[in-house]
Design an enzyme around this catalytic site. Structure first.
Site, PDB file in Angstrom:
ATOM      1  N   ILE B  71       0.848  -1.192   0.000  1.00 50.91           N
ATOM      2  CA  ILE B  71       0.000   0.000   0.000  1.00 50.91           C
ATOM      3  C   ILE B  71       0.886   1.246   0.000  1.00 50.91           C
ATOM      4  CG2 ILE B  71      -1.849   1.207   1.263  1.00 50.91           C
ATOM      5  CD1 ILE B  71      -2.691  -1.575   0.233  1.00 50.91           C
ATOM      6  N   CYS B 130      10.070   0.332   8.559  1.00 53.78           N
ATOM      7  CA  CYS B 130      10.213   1.391   7.565  1.00 53.78           C
ATOM      8  C   CYS B 130      11.692   1.653   7.349  1.00 53.78           C
ATOM      9  CB  CYS B 130       9.589   2.691   8.054  1.00 53.78           C
ATOM     10  SG  CYS B 130       7.884   2.558   8.520  1.00 53.78           S
ATOM     11  N   ILE B 192       3.617 -10.241  14.497  1.00 53.27           N
ATOM     12  CA  ILE B 192       4.629  -9.684  13.635  1.00 53.27           C
ATOM     13  C   ILE B 192       4.007  -8.857  12.510  1.00 53.27           C
ATOM     14  CG2 ILE B 192       6.410 -11.470  13.934  1.00 53.27           C
ATOM     15  CD1 ILE B 192       5.109 -12.832  11.452  1.00 53.27           C
TER      16      ILE B 192
END
Ligand SMILES: Cc1cc2nc3c(=O)[nH]c(=O)nc-3n(C[C@H](O)[C@H](O)[C@H](O)COP(=O)(O)OP(=O)(O)OC[C@H]3O[C@@H](n4cnc5c(N)ncnc54)[C@H](O)[C@@H]3O)c2cc1C
Ligand SMILES: Cc1cc2nc3c(=O)[nH]c(=O)nc-3n(C[C@H](O)[C@H](O)[C@H](O)COP(=O)(O)O)c2cc1C
Ligand code: FES
Lengths: 368, 312
Positions: B71, B130, B192
């Protein structure tokens, strides 16, 4: 074979008044009511080589309109029961459990456009026409009368019935089903409707061809398909290989018809659903000649509910999005960070969600 | 009668069932299909400082017993979250955890500080899967040094909010990053996140996702997730007294119970919400039934009670 409605050629206009008002209103808004419904399979008909028509019966279903869709759980997904004793007897295999072990199960729900709706005897009949391309649609193709299927819907925004006297509905392949429903609603609303149905070849056209009036090879609309005829809609059929009707793309057949008919720009609306190149061609033709055009898009969907942000459609910016995020200037350079791409300055368009803001969009708003 | 209540680092929850970030938006999307108040807590979609439009289409693809998503953290950004969504979350009546993502430590700190002032928020969940642009794009969550940096920086600004750190499974030994997170001040571990994965269209010889890779979620990852929860519980969390929110492929009560036995104190459902938004509540009933059948009265009675087979 199921007919719309079963006995007469013309729809008799028996839609409940309130439903009619909701569906035909030109006010464009997501109809709030949706839910999970259990549907009973009344009929499962093979329409052509690889398209099947399911007629489903539900105790109730919220008001809906053409262009809206439902998501179907295409499989017997049974929860793993509380751990049970493995039955083991000499000479027998142990009974394994776990959905993972029972073959390939579709995980996500599959989206399908509504191809028709009928309110009969206090119950609702919904029609879905699907093209068998994978595990989920193969499951549906094997449904038998009496089977229970779980639907979630109605989802998304349907077609607006635009204030024109005439309407053209164009369906390509698996884009034909929502056009059947739309033709129904347009004729109901008193529009003069012509349908254009396209397929690669005759064998994969999901419509029943009448022997009395075969499709015109010159592109003259006629009552040549049972399904559109049952919705009082004359039809032009086009096949890429010329095996039925006009030889060529359905967009060419439309262009030919427009050249002949020359409808006034404010008197005709064009509605389309089908493969992306087809819709693009139709939109170019319609918009180029000044007609309003709405198209129903297909997107791979995670949820169908406006949550996962997977079904994005590029729409020209202008009105602020009420749903998905807007393009914005990145606060940081993204470098080669693969997961964080997509933060560029793109003032010309924004993302909308096919499942929530669509799947029907005004063709003029789309960035193709 | 069994008591489903759990207490995670001081956060009282009526039951151990949560939503996984990114699969239930900001709560309003599902309100009509899932009674969110029946959940133990709610976790939002990742929020970043600035809004993000995310990746190109296609963003999801289904694979066997799972799905890949890329996404690209599309989200409305901190400002709009605080203005538009926080008021709705306030009315939810269950603890709300806001998942926070960023590409620099300062990003995380800025968002976390601001969320201290938002009444509706009970905790923040750090999405450390990230890339850190200042550290050359290496993922925060795959390097214990980076984990330590970001977690301790955020921990410094957390007063009201409890700090959850969401671990990335894309590591050689998840206990290492878990330990780094706990030592830096994580009060809860959630685990997770998705596995970096790829699906290929063999005809075009191209990856199906526009982003090339995506995160694998759904039933396919459950056995790996269960193992990871067990590893982190037994090697790090149990001794440190840090509760674990287990997730990864949970669809039915059976799956959730596996996580509890492996050492999770609570469980989150993600992908399963797409399949059956309302149906996930049956997981609660299934857990209660299991507790009754095994003569337990509280969820905590079974947490980490896995009995390993003796090894030669
Ligand atoms: C709004 C909407 C309306 C649709 N209406 C119809 C219809 O009326 N009739 C019809 O036959 N098909 C329709 N489709 C396409 C239909 O959803 C897919 O053909 C179907 O999901 C394929 O599932 P499968 O398991 O058989 O195929 P698989 O290839 O095994 O599916 C794998 C995954 O890809 C997804 N997928 C595959 N093809 C498509 C596609 N074209 N669009 C979106 N997702 C896809 C599936 O949902 C699934 O998650 C519609 C799609 C959308 C988005
Ligand atoms: C479509 C989608 C979007 C997700 N978005 C986020 C996100 O924004 N932040 C995050 O920390 N995790 C995100 N996740 C990961 C989930 O929260 C969860 O960790 C993972 O999907 C495993 O659980 P599941 O198998 O039950 O889905 C997302 C997962 C999916 C499927
Ligand atoms: S399919 Fe999930 S947002 Fe549209």
């Amino acid at each position: 074979m199921w007919r719309w409605p079963p006995t007469c050629n013309r729809f008799d206009g028996a839609w409940p008044k309130a439903y009619h008002a909701l569906c035909m209103g030109s006010q464009r808004s997501t109809i709030a009511r949706r839910g999970v419904f259990s549907a009973k399979v009344l009929e499962n008909n093979q329409l052509c080589l690889d398209h099947y028509q399911l007629v489903l019966q539900l105790e109730a279903f919220p008001p809906c309109r053409a262009g809206q869709f439902v998501t179907v759980r295409c499989g017997q997904v049974e929860p793993i029961q509380a751990p049970r004793e493995i039955q083991w007897q000499a000479g027998q295999l142990p009974e394994l459990y776990g959905p993972e072990l029972t073959g390939r199960q579709p995980l996500l729900r599959r989206p399908f456009s509504l191809a028709g709706r009928r309110d009969v005897g206090g119950k609702v009949e919904l029609e879905i026409i699907h093209h068998v391309i994978g595990v989920g649609t193969a499951f549906l193709a094997e449904a038998r009368r009496g089977d229970e299927i779980e639907l979630l819907g109605p989802l998304g925004n349907g077609f607006d019935i635009l204030p024109t006297g005439r309407a053209v509905v164009v369906g390509g392949g698996v884009g034909i089903p929502p056009m059947l429903y739309l033709a129904q609603q347009l004729t109901e609303a008193g529009k003069q409707v012509v349908a254009f149905a396209g397929a690669r070849t005759r064998a994969v056209l999901p419509l029943t061809i009448g022997s009395a009036q075969p499709p015109s090879t010159a592109g003259w609309p006629g009552m040549c398909t049972a399904e559109f005829a049952a919705r009082a809609t004359p039809t032009v059929v086009a096949t890429d290989d010329g095996s039925l009707g006009v030889a060529g793309f359905v967009s060419q057949a439309l262009e030919q018809w427009l050249d002949r008919e020359q409808p006034a720009t404010d008197d005709l609306a064009v509605y389309a659903c089908g493969p992306a190149p087809m819709m693009r061609a139709i939109a170019t033709i319609a918009l180029g000649r000044g007609y309003r055009c709405q198209v129903a898009l297909e997107r791979h969907m995670g949820c169908g509910l406006g949550t996962c942000q997977s079904c994005v459609v590029k729409v020209k910016s202008g009105d602020p999005a009420d749903g998905g995020a807007r393009p914005s200037v990145s606060a940081h350079p993204t470098g080669n960070a693969a997961q964080l791409t997509g933060n560029s300055v793109q003032p010309a368009w924004q993302y909308k969600l096919a499942c929530k803001d669509g799947p029907v969009f005004d063709a003029a708003d789309l960035v193709w | 009668m069994v008591d489903l209540r759990v207490n995670l680092a001081g956060v009282e929850m009526a039951n151990p069932l949560l939503t996984a970030s990114g699969t239930c938006g900001y709560a309003d999307e599902y309100a009509d299909l899932l009674d969110l108040r029946a959940l133990g807590a709610f976790t939002t979609k990742s929020i970043t400082l600035a809004s993000r439009i995310g990746n190109e289409y296609p963003r999801v693809v289904e694979t066997r017993a799972g799905m890949l998503n890329a996404i690209g953290l599309a989200n409305i950004g901190l400002d709009r979250f605080v203005a538009d969504k926080a008021p709705l979350l306030e009315k939810l009546g269950i603890p709300v955890f806001v998942n926070v993502a960023g590409v620099t430590v300062e990003d995380y700190v800025a968002v976390a500080s601001r969320l201290e002032q938002v009444e509706a928020v009970r905790g923040i969940e750090l999405n450390i899967s990230c890339p850190n642009v200042k550290a050359g794009g290496i993922q925060f969550g795959t390097d214990p040094v980076q984990v330590c940096k970001v977690v301790s920086a955020v921990r410094n600004v957390c007063r009201k909010n409890v700090l959850i750190v969401k671990l990335s499974p894309n590591v050689t030994d998840i206990a290492v990053t878990a330990r780094a997170a706990v030592e830096a001040g994580a009060q809860i571990l959630s685990m997770i996140n998705t596995f970096t994965a790829m699906a290929i269209d063999i005809e075009t010889r191209k990856p199906i996702l526009a982003n090339n890779t995506g995160g694998l979620s759904g039933p396919a990852i459950r056995p790996i997730a269960v193992q990871m929860v067990h590893r982190v519980y037994s090697q790090v969390a149990k001794a440190a007294g840090v509760p674990i929110i287990g997730m990864g492929g949970i669809q039915f009560a059976h799956d959730a119970i596996e996580f509890l036995l492996a050492g999770a104190s609570a469980v989150a459902v993600g992908t399963a919400l797409f399949v059956d938004p309302g149906g996930v509540l049956a997981i609660k009933d299934g857990i209660a039934e299991y507790l009754t059948r095994h003569g337990h009265s509280r969820v905590s009675d079974i947490v980490g009670t896995l009995e390993l087979n003796g090894r030669a």
